[in-house]
Design a protein around this motif. Structure first.
Motif, mmCIF file in Angstrom:
data_model
loop_
_atom_site.group_PDB
_atom_site.id
_atom_site.type_symbol
_atom_site.label_atom_id
_atom_site.label_comp_id
_atom_site.label_asym_id
_atom_site.label_seq_id
_atom_site.Cartn_x
_atom_site.Cartn_y
_atom_site.Cartn_z
ATOM 1 N N HIS A 1 0.848 -1.199 0.000
ATOM 2 C CA HIS A 1 0.000 0.000 0.000
ATOM 3 C C HIS A 1 0.884 1.250 0.000
ATOM 4 O O HIS A 1 0.625 2.224 -0.703
ATOM 5 C CB HIS A 1 -0.878 0.066 1.251
ATOM 6 C CG HIS A 1 -1.837 -1.067 1.424
ATOM 7 N ND1 HIS A 1 -2.738 -1.100 2.466
ATOM 8 C CD2 HIS A 1 -2.040 -2.203 0.713
ATOM 9 C CE1 HIS A 1 -3.453 -2.218 2.393
ATOM 10 N NE2 HIS A 1 -3.039 -2.897 1.333
ATOM 11 N N ALA A 2 1.916 1.211 0.857
ATOM 12 C CA ALA A 2 2.798 2.368 1.004
ATOM 13 C C ALA A 2 3.459 2.727 -0.317
ATOM 14 O O ALA A 2 3.518 3.905 -0.703
ATOM 15 C CB ALA A 2 3.858 2.071 2.065
ATOM 16 N N ASN A 3 3.952 1.739 -1.030
ATOM 17 C CA ASN A 3 4.628 2.006 -2.309
ATOM 18 C C ASN A 3 3.669 2.580 -3.344
ATOM 19 O O ASN A 3 4.020 3.498 -4.098
ATOM 20 C CB ASN A 3 5.261 0.717 -2.828
ATOM 21 C CG ASN A 3 6.412 0.251 -1.956
ATOM 22 O OD1 ASN A 3 7.110 1.058 -1.353
ATOM 23 N ND2 ASN A 3 6.607 -1.056 -1.868
ATOM 24 N N LEU A 4 2.437 2.053 -3.378
ATOM 25 C CA LEU A 4 1.442 2.563 -4.319
ATOM 26 C C LEU A 4 1.063 4.001 -4.004
ATOM 27 O O LEU A 4 0.919 4.844 -4.898
ATOM 28 C CB LEU A 4 0.200 1.667 -4.301
ATOM 29 C CG LEU A 4 0.367 0.269 -4.906
ATOM 30 C CD1 LEU A 4 -0.821 -0.621 -4.547
ATOM 31 C CD2 LEU A 4 0.521 0.365 -6.430
ATOM 32 N N ALA A 5 0.894 4.295 -2.714
ATOM 33 C CA ALA A 5 0.516 5.650 -2.308
ATOM 34 C C ALA A 5 1.610 6.653 -2.660
ATOM 35 O O ALA A 5 1.333 7.726 -3.220
ATOM 36 C CB ALA A 5 0.222 5.678 -0.807
ATOM 37 N N VAL A 6 2.855 6.307 -2.347
ATOM 38 C CA VAL A 6 3.953 7.247 -2.606
ATOM 39 C C VAL A 6 4.170 7.431 -4.109
ATOM 40 O O VAL A 6 4.474 8.546 -4.570
ATOM 41 C CB VAL A 6 5.237 6.784 -1.893
ATOM 42 C CG1 VAL A 6 6.424 7.657 -2.309
ATOM 43 C CG2 VAL A 6 5.049 6.841 -0.380
ATOM 44 N N ALA A 7 3.992 6.390 -4.895
ATOM 45 C CA ALA A 7 4.110 6.529 -6.350
ATOM 46 C C ALA A 7 3.072 7.509 -6.879
ATOM 47 O O ALA A 7 3.365 8.333 -7.762
ATOM 48 C CB ALA A 7 3.945 5.165 -7.024
ATOM 49 N N GLU A 8 1.851 7.452 -6.341
ATOM 50 C CA GLU A 8 0.802 8.379 -6.759
ATOM 51 C C GLU A 8 1.110 9.798 -6.283
ATOM 52 O O GLU A 8 0.894 10.772 -7.020
ATOM 53 C CB GLU A 8 -0.556 7.914 -6.202
ATOM 54 C CG GLU A 8 -1.718 8.863 -6.467
ATOM 55 C CD GLU A 8 -2.011 9.097 -7.946
ATOM 56 O OE1 GLU A 8 -2.784 10.030 -8.246
ATOM 57 O OE2 GLU A 8 -1.469 8.358 -8.799
ATOM 58 N N LEU B 1 2.644 15.400 -7.398
ATOM 59 C CA LEU B 1 3.505 16.551 -7.135
ATOM 60 C C LEU B 1 4.342 16.920 -8.353
ATOM 61 O O LEU B 1 4.620 18.098 -8.591
ATOM 62 C CB LEU B 1 4.404 16.275 -5.927
ATOM 63 C CG LEU B 1 3.672 16.115 -4.585
ATOM 64 C CD1 LEU B 1 4.664 15.911 -3.455
ATOM 65 C CD2 LEU B 1 2.775 17.314 -4.297
ATOM 66 N N ALA B 2 4.726 15.913 -9.146
ATOM 67 C CA ALA B 2 5.466 16.210 -10.386
ATOM 68 C C ALA B 2 4.560 16.966 -11.356
ATOM 69 O O ALA B 2 4.977 17.924 -12.011
ATOM 70 C CB ALA B 2 5.949 14.912 -11.023
ATOM 71 N N GLY B 3 3.309 16.564 -11.443
ATOM 72 C CA GLY B 3 2.345 17.245 -12.296
ATOM 73 C C GLY B 3 2.094 18.670 -11.835
ATOM 74 O O GLY B 3 1.991 19.592 -12.643
ATOM 75 N N HIS B 4 2.030 18.869 -10.520
ATOM 76 C CA HIS B 4 1.816 20.205 -9.953
ATOM 77 C C HIS B 4 2.996 21.103 -10.277
ATOM 78 O O HIS B 4 2.833 22.262 -10.657
ATOM 79 C CB HIS B 4 1.619 20.089 -8.446
ATOM 80 C CG HIS B 4 1.392 21.412 -7.772
ATOM 81 N ND1 HIS B 4 0.231 22.138 -7.945
ATOM 82 C CD2 HIS B 4 2.174 22.142 -6.915
ATOM 83 C CE1 HIS B 4 0.303 23.253 -7.235
ATOM 84 N NE2 HIS B 4 1.485 23.287 -6.607
#
Length: 339
Positions: free
Chosen positions: A318-325, A330-333
């Motif tokens: 879960h942690a890896n999926l959340a941080v990837a999102e 943030l990259a898009g922002h």
């Protein structure tokens, strides 16, 4: 470690330094995101609170985070193995963990979120972050019975070890893994054990190598068991047990372990009005994003109605999926701001 980013605004604030929270911290570090982990106890505090000689259900590879190998000398890691492993991973990764720091509340803010915290010395403070990942688990919030005497000194919702109870009458309330392990360990440690179980039998979810052992000890009379029964009052030397048919009796008891389960406590998120499902699980998407934009809930914290289905083994993913999102968002922002 107190590693604040230059702007005093973290990309990510992670609440909870259990294995899942640490996995999120490693993912943030490797993604180049500034982060802080806020933990009200010590690193992997829930594991620290486990029974002293507990062994895990699973094998070492299923508990690993950040591709750090867990090396043990036996099939299933025990509590000491896990404490050493997660401590060393935290040190070697130089993770930014603030231990003994309580998050009292989380509020939406212009840049993301403001977290109200209380530091180890009792000083109030705030942390600002663009995103929040909640990884608080559930083990520090026992389900209370709501009966007289439950808050007495001779009652605990956590089991440690058998040694202090040799020769004493001990009542174990519950029929799951915690209760089964405690009852067997207490009996082997010389205690006189009685289990009080609401249901007509032990839970089917008890570890497959533990259940036959306990059933045989009950069958031979080494461990007493009162099924279809519940404790309604706890005194200094007895507990009052009420059976399904209304019959009640006093059971001699020096100490009671009320091992009736645990549930996540997300009261520090109250002001965010998180959407819930009928079974009390949070509404989360495939990235474990909640109904509050920017707030992610990983591991068992978001699964109040399904805590028996979420463990370190799957929660770490879960942690890896959340941080990837979060990295994607943030990259898009940042790209939008650049234009």
């Amino acid at each position: 470690m107190n590693l604040a980013p230059p702007s005093d605004l973290f990309d990510v604030a992670i609440v909870g330094a259990g294995p899942v929270g640490l996995a999120a911290a490693i993912a943030c570090k490797r993604a180049g995101l500034s982060y802080v982990v806020l933990e009200k106890g010590c690193v992997v505090n829930a594991i620290f609170e486990y029974p002293t000689y507990m062994s895990f259900f699973t094998t070492a590879p299923e508990l690993e985070i950040g591709n750090h190998p867990m090396v043990t000398g036996h099939d299933k890691p025990d509590r000491r193995d896990a404490l050493m492993y997660y401590r060393l991973v935290t040190q070697r990764e130089a993770l930014n963990v603030e231990q003994y720091t309580t998050v009292a509340a989380v509020h939406a803010a212009p840049a993301g979120f403001t977290l109200e915290i209380e530091r180890r010395d009792g000083t109030p403070d705030t942390v600002e972050a663009r995103r929040v990942v909640v990884a608080t688990g559930y083990y520090d919030n026992p389900l209370h019975l709501g009966i007289t005497g439950e808050d007495s000194d001779n009652v605990s919702h956590y089991y440690t070890e058998a040694h202090p109870f040799m020769g004493l009458n001990v009542t174990v309330i519950g029929a799951g893994n915690s209760a089964a392990d405690a009852a067997l360990d207490l009996w082997r440690g010389g205690a006189k054990v009685t289990m009080v179980v609401r249901a007509p039998e032990l839970k089917s979810t008890i570890k497959y190598w533990v259940r036959p052992d306990l059933e045989n000890r009950i069958k031979e009379g080494s461990i007493a068991a009162e099924f279809n029964s519940r404790v309604v009052d706890i005194g200094q030397d007895t507990v009052r047990v009420e059976q399904e048919d209304g019959t009640a009796f006093e059971l001699p008891t020096h100490f009671t372990f009320a091992l009736t389960g645990y549930r996540p406590d997300l009261s520090f998120l109250e002001g965010l009005n998180l959407a819930q499902q009928p079974d009390a699980c949070l509404v989360l998407d495939e990235h474990y994003a909640s109904s509050t934009p920017g707030l992610f809930v990983v591991g068992s914290a978001g699964f109040a109605g399904k805590t028996n289905q979420v463990f370190i083994e799957n929660g770490r993913h879960h942690a890896n999926l959340a941080v990837a999102e979060i990295e994607r968002q943030l990259a898009g922002h940042a790209e939008l701001q650049a234009h």
